[in-house]
Design a protein around this motif. Structure first.
Motif, PDB file in Angstrom:
ATOM      1  N   ARG A  15      -2.073  -1.165  -3.357  1.00 24.88           N
ATOM      2  CA  ARG A  15      -2.580   0.041  -2.653  1.00 24.88           C
ATOM      3  C   ARG A  15      -2.576   1.219  -2.855  1.00 24.88           C
ATOM      4  NH1 ARG A  15      -6.773  -3.134   1.387  1.00 24.88           N
ATOM      5  NH2 ARG A  15      -8.151  -4.401   0.300  1.00 24.88           N
ATOM      6  N   PHE A  16      -3.300   2.497  -2.985  1.00 19.98           N
ATOM      7  CA  PHE A  16      -2.845   3.568  -3.270  1.00 19.98           C
ATOM      8  C   PHE A  16      -4.264   4.269  -2.474  1.00 19.98           C
ATOM      9  CE2 PHE A  16      -3.070   7.948  -4.755  1.00 19.98           C
ATOM     10  CZ  PHE A  16      -2.155   8.287  -4.287  1.00 19.98           C
ATOM     11  N   ILE A  17      -3.629   4.493  -0.962  1.00 19.92           N
ATOM     12  CA  ILE A  17      -4.776   5.655  -0.334  1.00 19.92           C
ATOM     13  C   ILE A  17      -3.624   7.474  -0.178  1.00 19.92           C
ATOM     14  CG2 ILE A  17      -4.628   6.134   1.898  1.00 19.92           C
ATOM     15  CD1 ILE A  17      -4.490   3.577   2.562  1.00 19.92           C
ATOM     16  N   ARG A  18      -4.490   8.121  -0.991  1.00 20.70           N
ATOM     17  CA  ARG A  18      -4.704   9.270  -1.030  1.00 20.70           C
ATOM     18  C   ARG A  18      -4.806  10.669   0.203  1.00 20.70           C
ATOM     19  NH1 ARG A  18      -7.443  14.562  -2.553  1.00 20.70           N
ATOM     20  NH2 ARG A  18      -9.541  13.125  -3.512  1.00 20.70           N
ATOM     21  N   ALA A  19      -4.094  10.230   0.864  1.00 19.47           N
ATOM     22  CA  ALA A  19      -4.151  10.874   2.642  1.00 19.47           C
ATOM     23  C   ALA A  19      -2.700  11.052   2.978  1.00 19.47           C
ATOM     24  CB  ALA A  19      -4.345  10.233   3.207  1.00 19.47           C
ATOM     25  N   THR A  71       1.250  -0.944  -0.195  1.00 21.99           N
ATOM     26  CA  THR A  71      -0.005   0.416  -0.551  1.00 21.99           C
ATOM     27  C   THR A  71       0.677   1.156   0.226  1.00 21.99           C
ATOM     28  OG1 THR A  71      -1.884  -1.424   0.908  1.00 21.99           O
ATOM     29  CG2 THR A  71      -1.873   1.262   1.455  1.00 21.99           C
ATOM     30  N   LEU A  72       0.597   2.733  -1.061  1.00 21.69           N
ATOM     31  CA  LEU A  72       1.271   3.074  -0.758  1.00 21.69           C
ATOM     32  C   LEU A  72       0.195   4.224  -0.496  1.00 21.69           C
ATOM     33  CD1 LEU A  72       3.667   5.501  -2.100  1.00 21.69           C
ATOM     34  CD2 LEU A  72       2.494   5.842  -4.168  1.00 21.69           C
ATOM     35  N   VAL A  73       0.993   5.525   0.621  1.00 18.74           N
ATOM     36  CA  VAL A  73      -0.040   6.558   1.633  1.00 18.74           C
ATOM     37  C   VAL A  73       1.072   7.651   0.578  1.00 18.74           C
ATOM     38  CG1 VAL A  73      -0.695   7.984   3.442  1.00 18.74           C
ATOM     39  CG2 VAL A  73      -0.873   4.983   3.168  1.00 18.74           C
ATOM     40  N   SER A  74      -0.147   8.520   0.192  1.00 16.57           N
ATOM     41  CA  SER A  74       0.386   9.996  -0.272  1.00 16.57           C
ATOM     42  C   SER A  74      -0.570  11.479  -0.511  1.00 16.57           C
ATOM     43  CB  SER A  74       0.863   9.956  -1.810  1.00 16.57           C
ATOM     44  OG  SER A  74       1.611  11.259  -2.356  1.00 16.57           O
ATOM     45  N   PRO A  75      -0.701  12.300   0.350  1.00 19.07           N
ATOM     46  CA  PRO A  75      -1.395  13.192   0.048  1.00 19.07           C
ATOM     47  C   PRO A  75      -2.118  13.887  -1.240  1.00 19.07           C
ATOM     48  CG  PRO A  75       0.157  14.379   0.656  1.00 19.07           C
ATOM     49  CD  PRO A  75       0.495  12.639   0.867  1.00 19.07           C
ATOM     50  N   VAL A 105      -0.883  10.878   6.073  1.00 16.93           N
ATOM     51  CA  VAL A 105      -0.353  10.295   7.893  1.00 16.93           C
ATOM     52  C   VAL A 105      -0.072  11.533   9.136  1.00 16.93           C
ATOM     53  CG1 VAL A 105       1.253   8.249   9.377  1.00 16.93           C
ATOM     54  CG2 VAL A 105       1.036   8.570   6.569  1.00 16.93           C
ATOM     55  N   THR A 106      -0.096  11.749   9.524  1.00 18.44           N
ATOM     56  CA  THR A 106      -0.379  12.717  10.977  1.00 18.44           C
ATOM     57  C   THR A 106       0.206  11.570  12.096  1.00 18.44           C
ATOM     58  OG1 THR A 106      -2.582  11.562  11.632  1.00 18.44           O
ATOM     59  CG2 THR A 106      -2.756  13.724   9.943  1.00 18.44           C
ATOM     60  N   GLN A 107       0.115  10.666  12.450  1.00 13.06           N
ATOM     61  CA  GLN A 107       1.108  10.153  13.473  1.00 13.06           C
ATOM     62  C   GLN A 107       1.600   8.758  13.420  1.00 13.06           C
ATOM     63  OE1 GLN A 107      -1.330   9.330  17.475  1.00 13.06           O
ATOM     64  NE2 GLN A 107       0.040   8.628  18.186  1.00 13.06           N
ATOM     65  N   ILE A 108       2.405   8.053  13.652  1.00 13.31           N
ATOM     66  CA  ILE A 108       3.267   6.531  12.891  1.00 13.31           C
ATOM     67  C   ILE A 108       3.576   6.362  14.912  1.00 13.31           C
ATOM     68  CG2 ILE A 108       5.194   6.066  12.350  1.00 13.31           C
ATOM     69  CD1 ILE A 108       5.774   7.579  10.759  1.00 13.31           C
ATOM     70  N   CYS A 109       3.188   5.219  15.042  1.00 11.21           N
ATOM     71  CA  CYS A 109       3.462   4.434  16.305  1.00 11.21           C
ATOM     72  C   CYS A 109       4.190   2.566  15.802  1.00 11.21           C
ATOM     73  CB  CYS A 109       1.510   4.401  16.828  1.00 11.21           C
ATOM     74  SG  CYS A 109       1.791   2.795  18.045  1.00 11.21           S
ATOM     75  N   SER A 110       5.180   2.943  15.445  1.00 14.24           N
ATOM     76  CA  SER A 110       5.954   1.761  15.294  1.00 14.24           C
ATOM     77  C   SER A 110       5.830   0.576  16.197  1.00 14.24           C
ATOM     78  CB  SER A 110       7.593   2.072  15.187  1.00 14.24           C
ATOM     79  OG  SER A 110       8.048   2.073  16.356  1.00 14.24           O
ATOM     80  N   ALA A 111       5.604   1.467  18.013  1.00 10.65           N
ATOM     81  CA  ALA A 111       5.190   0.156  18.728  1.00 10.65           C
ATOM     82  C   ALA A 111       3.857  -0.873  18.792  1.00 10.65           C
ATOM     83  CB  ALA A 111       5.168   0.936  20.083  1.00 10.65           C
ATOM     84  N   GLU A 112       3.180  -0.029  17.891  1.00  9.08           N
ATOM     85  CA  GLU A 112       1.681  -0.846  17.796  1.00  9.08           C
ATOM     86  C   GLU A 112       1.622  -1.221  15.537  1.00  9.08           C
ATOM     87  OE1 GLU A 112      -2.006   1.950  19.000  1.00  9.08           O
ATOM     88  OE2 GLU A 112      -0.686   1.173  21.111  1.00  9.08           O
ATOM     89  N   ARG A 113       2.809  -0.597  15.575  1.00 11.35           N
ATOM     90  CA  ARG A 113       2.693  -0.776  14.088  1.00 11.35           C
ATOM     91  C   ARG A 113       1.057  -0.521  13.551  1.00 11.35           C
ATOM     92  NH1 ARG A 113       5.463  -6.636  13.935  1.00 11.35           N
ATOM     93  NH2 ARG A 113       6.500  -6.691  14.847  1.00 11.35           N
ATOM     94  N   ARG A 114       0.954   1.015  13.990  1.00 12.44           N
ATOM     95  CA  ARG A 114      -0.689   1.760  13.435  1.00 12.44           C
ATOM     96  C   ARG A 114      -0.066   3.087  12.657  1.00 12.44           C
ATOM     97  NH1 ARG A 114      -5.367   0.757  16.792  1.00 12.44           N
ATOM     98  NH2 ARG A 114      -5.006  -0.954  15.611  1.00 12.44           N
ATOM     99  N   THR A 155      -1.957   6.783  11.633  1.00 12.28           N
ATOM    100  CA  THR A 155      -3.192   7.374  11.876  1.00 12.28           C
ATOM    101  C   THR A 155      -3.309   8.248  10.649  1.00 12.28           C
ATOM    102  OG1 THR A 155      -3.012   7.773  14.329  1.00 12.28           O
ATOM    103  CG2 THR A 155      -4.899   9.375  12.854  1.00 12.28           C
ATOM    104  N   LEU A 156      -4.642   8.635   9.885  1.00 15.48           N
ATOM    105  CA  LEU A 156      -4.551   9.152   8.762  1.00 15.48           C
ATOM    106  C   LEU A 156      -5.274  10.696   9.069  1.00 15.48           C
ATOM    107  CD1 LEU A 156      -4.963   6.761   5.820  1.00 15.48           C
ATOM    108  CD2 LEU A 156      -2.799   7.683   7.413  1.00 15.48           C
ATOM    109  N   ASP A 157      -5.108  11.603   7.625  1.00 20.84           N
ATOM    110  CA  ASP A 157      -5.914  13.136   8.458  1.00 20.84           C
ATOM    111  C   ASP A 157      -7.369  13.140   7.835  1.00 20.84           C
ATOM    112  OD1 ASP A 157      -5.294  12.569   5.194  1.00 20.84           O
ATOM    113  OD2 ASP A 157      -4.401  14.689   5.437  1.00 20.84           O
ATOM    114  N   ASP A 158      -7.922  11.778   7.597  1.00 24.37           N
ATOM    115  CA  ASP A 158      -9.102  11.769   7.646  1.00 24.37           C
ATOM    116  C   ASP A 158     -10.057  11.067   9.141  1.00 24.37           C
ATOM    117  OD1 ASP A 158      -8.337   9.186   7.403  1.00 24.37           O
ATOM    118  OD2 ASP A 158      -8.756   8.620   5.072  1.00 24.37           O
TER     119      ASP A 158
END
Length: 719
Positions: A77-81, A36-40, A83-92, A94-97
């Motif tokens: 996969r492409f997600i146009r968004a 998956t590629l995530v880019s605004p 990323v507002t937060q990276i939590c590597s501990a939870e591998r999660r 958070t996106l701006d939507d």
């Protein structure tokens, strides 16, 4: 059979390293991995051609990678968004939507952000060059002015940029004073022969070079070496820092917010996270330059594959010498490769142009097609009730959802009962509808939003208030972990729109299948005296359409990847996400004689339904029908929805009066989450248009209602 996947690899950012790495991974896929590629942004700028774009030598398409096309072609996969937060501990992530995205492996190529500390974090007159991806949009806002402009930073980027601006001004006939300001000398680190040549180009354009000059902010004013800066526009091309999302993450970063990586491009604090390009901090303080990012792509692609597959990783070794080609405003350039020698002229620019176009061709005519990894032959997939998604994945996906609760819901999705229980008032009418269709885009959150809006549209078309909904979802055959992630994102998107509509999700059903699909049974309540129908249109009524046409063509272009254009698809998706609830609420204050939503049958098909139900004819001004950007161009290039041919049967009921074939195709184009079509009295037209537009609905008058003539087979006149 859809290839099975059991790991999610997420790439944040569409920079040079990621764009090239995706090509390589498409040619040699990682077994069992979904990417998956995530880019605004749908377009990613190639920095080598950015000065040429500003100077007018290239178009936006020439100089930008279309990420939609890249991802569709490579099976990503492409997600146009953003990323507002990276939590590597939870591998999660958070996106701006507001949604979240889980991953197993992560790669970062998000570039850098300007270091504006010398000017107190920013100034209204300053436009930073970075992030490069969105610079062109910022530049467009104030490029055509004659006021003085200063470029701060006399490295390669700043010097090329001020010369490009000078060439733009020359072509546009502008005469604003230009200056290039450096805290040190011109082009530090370059041979003296290169500096002399570039200085001559600066002189030829009349650009003032100010070396050993510091720009800073005092109060609300900008100063250069103690004197007020004589420039009303400032382009900032010096000093960069890590982006906020990386600097604020739990990854190990240096004092400027760049991710510390080792020689294998892995984060020093998390071996499942990789970084390349400007956002990475290397042990030897590697300069921030695109030539390094391009070379890192091969190592990145190999190491992502090797790390996930449990194979040995390679070490990235920066090149000690590389060819430098600096553009000099007009179609001329300066070349050097270490040492003290350099060459310059128009032939050098043509050389640079060939190299740059060859690079961009990798993402156009030379895009590879993804070869899917083979599905596991030992894995069987049941049909019938055995096709249901496992209870563990289902529970995990629904656990955090917070659906809106309508009055009268006795048992909903939060209960473990076999069916929903709803109280209904005796003096109201239950309005119920069902929609279900395969996913048109491999992005569950966005698809969930559109599927919910599309389903709710039938209620709005009848002036009903949404009350409750049941979901019907098909998930692709993958590992239960990935199915849970997909279901969570899909339902999070759907619940976002259902909650906004005040519609309670009360339950649903999930199964496995070869392709993602979703739909909703929606219940609404309405006063029988306030319901809108397809019957009731009257002679003299005006026809209002609340959304442009063309979504069928635009989504069909996704199937023909070489004809897709990211910005057009962006505009289409933005319109799909506009709820018809807004138009419904505005039009409740007007006499609506007939209404329907424009969906699968196309505009003409739905107009014909109103004609049949109301026993009227219609005259449609085809030139007034709004279209999504690029729709005509796509049709002229052979793009058409597969349902269009069936929809064209309605033309036997139309008098086309030599309407162009391409326009007939649009008028029969099936729409997803299309707009509302109203038939209202002419006296209400002007005020309805005003109030719709004030509410953000760009409605259009497209025709009028006529008395039906004796020829009942022809009830729509197109002109």
């Amino acid at each position: 059979m859809t290839p099975l996947a059991n790991h999610d690899l997420v790439l944040i950012g569409g920079g040079h390293s990621h764009a090239l790495a995706l090509r390589m991974l498409a040619m040699k896929p990682i077994p069992g991995v979904r990417i998956t590629l995530v880019s605004p942004d749908a377009l990613s700028a190639y920095s080598g051609m950015l000065p040429g774009l500003i100077a007018g030598h290239y178009t936006l398409t020439d100089s930008h990678v279309d990420l939609y096309r890249l991802c569709l072609t490579t099976g990503t996969r492409f997600i146009r968004a953003a990323v507002t937060q990276i939590c590597s501990a939870e591998r999660r992530l958070t996106l701006d939507d507001g949604s979240t995205l889980d991953y197993d492996w992560l790669s970062l190529d998000v570039g850098a952000t300007p270091d504006l500390q010398p000017v107190g974090g920013g100034h209204p007159d300053i436009v930073p060059v970075k992030p490069v991806a969105s610079f062109h949009q910022r530049w467009q806002q104030w490029r055509d002015h004659d006021s003085p402009l200063a470029v701060v930073g006399a490295g390669a980027g700043g010097t090329e940029m001020v010369l490009a601006i000078a060439e733009h001004q020359r072509q546009a006939g502008h005469h604003g004073a230009l200056s290039l300001i450096s805290g040190g000398e011109l082009l530090p680190g370059y041979p003296e022969s290169v500096r002399r040549r570039m200085q001559r180009y600066l002189d030829d354009y009349g650009i003032q070079l100010r070396e050993h000059t510091r720009v800073e902010k005092r109060g609300d004013a900008l100063y250069a070496n103690e004197a007020p800066l004589d420039a009303t526009r400032v382009l900032w091309c010096t000093g960069v820092r890590g982006t906020r999302v990386i600097a604020d993450s739990d990854l190990d970063c240096d004092d400027k917010g760049f991710v510390r990586v080792n020689e294998t491009l892995q984060s020093r604090s998390d071996s499942r996270v990789f970084a390349a390009g400007d956002c990475a901090a290397f042990p030897d303080s590697l300069p921030k330059a695109g030539v390094y990012a391009v070379r890192q792509a091969k190592v990145l692609a190999h190491n992502l594959n090797a790390a996930i597959s449990g194979q040995p990783l390679q070490a990235y070794q920066p090149q000690k010498r590389f060819l430098s080609l600096l553009s000099a405003g007009g179609k001329q350039a300066v070349a050097s490769r270490g040492g003290t020698l350099s060459v310059a002229g128009h032939w050098v620019w043509r050389w640079k142009d060939r190299i740059d176009r060859a690079f961009m061709d990798k993402f156009d005519r030379q895009l590879p097609t993804m070869t899917p990894p083979a599905a596991d032959p030992d894995t069987l997939h049941c049909a019938g009730c055995g096709a249901k998604v496992g209870s563990g994945a289902l529970h995990d996906a629904l656990r955090d959802l917070q659906p809106y609760l309508s009055d009268g819901i006795e048992a909903g999705v939060d209960a473990a009962d076999d069916a929903a229980i709803i109280h209904w008032a005796d003096n109201k009418r239950l309005v119920q509808s069902l929609d279900y269709f395969p996913a048109f885009i491999d992005e569950p959150y966005l698809f969930g939003r559109v599927a919910a809006l599309h389903s709710l549209s039938d209620l709005y078309a009848m002036n009903a208030t949404p009350h409750s909904a049941l979901a019907n979802v098909t998930l692709p055959w993958h590992h239960p972990k990935l199915q849970g992630r997909d279901l969570h994102r899909l339902m999070a998107g759907a619940v976002k729109e259902l909650n906004t509509a005040g519609c309670t999700l009360v339950g649903g059903h999930t199964i496995e299948g070869p392709q993602m699909a979703a739909g909703f049974t929606v219940n609404g309540q309405a006063d029988p005296q306030q319901l809108w129908h397809k019957r009731g249109a009257r002679n003299g009524d005006r026809l209002l359409l609340t959304k442009p046409l063309g979504s069928g063509v635009q989504l069909a272009a996704m199937m023909q990847k070489n004809k897709l254009y990211g910005p057009w698809l962006d505009a289409t998706l933005d319109h799909l996400l506009v709820s018809n609830r807004i138009a419904q609420q505005v039009m409740q204050g007007f006499p609506v004689h007939a209404c329907t939503d424009v969906t699968g049958f196309g505009l003409l098909g739905h107009l014909h339904e109103i004609c049949q139900q109301s026993d009227v004819a219609m005259a449609v001004d085809s030139d007034s029908v709004p279209l999504l950007p690029g729709t005509l161009s796509l049709i002229e290039n052979g793009v058409i929805s597969t349902l269009n041919e069936a929809n064209r049967q309605v033309l036997m009921h139309c008098d086309t009066q030599q309407i162009a074939e391409s326009l007939l195709t649009i008028l029969c184009d099936p729409q997803t989450a299309g707009g509302l079509l109203f038939s209202i009295p002419e006296a209400a037209l002007a005020q309805a248009l005003v109030q719709l537009r004030e509410a953000g609905v760009n409605a259009s008058e497209i025709g009028k209602v006529l008395v039906k003539n004796g020829d009942s087979s022809r009830d729509i006149l197109l002109h």
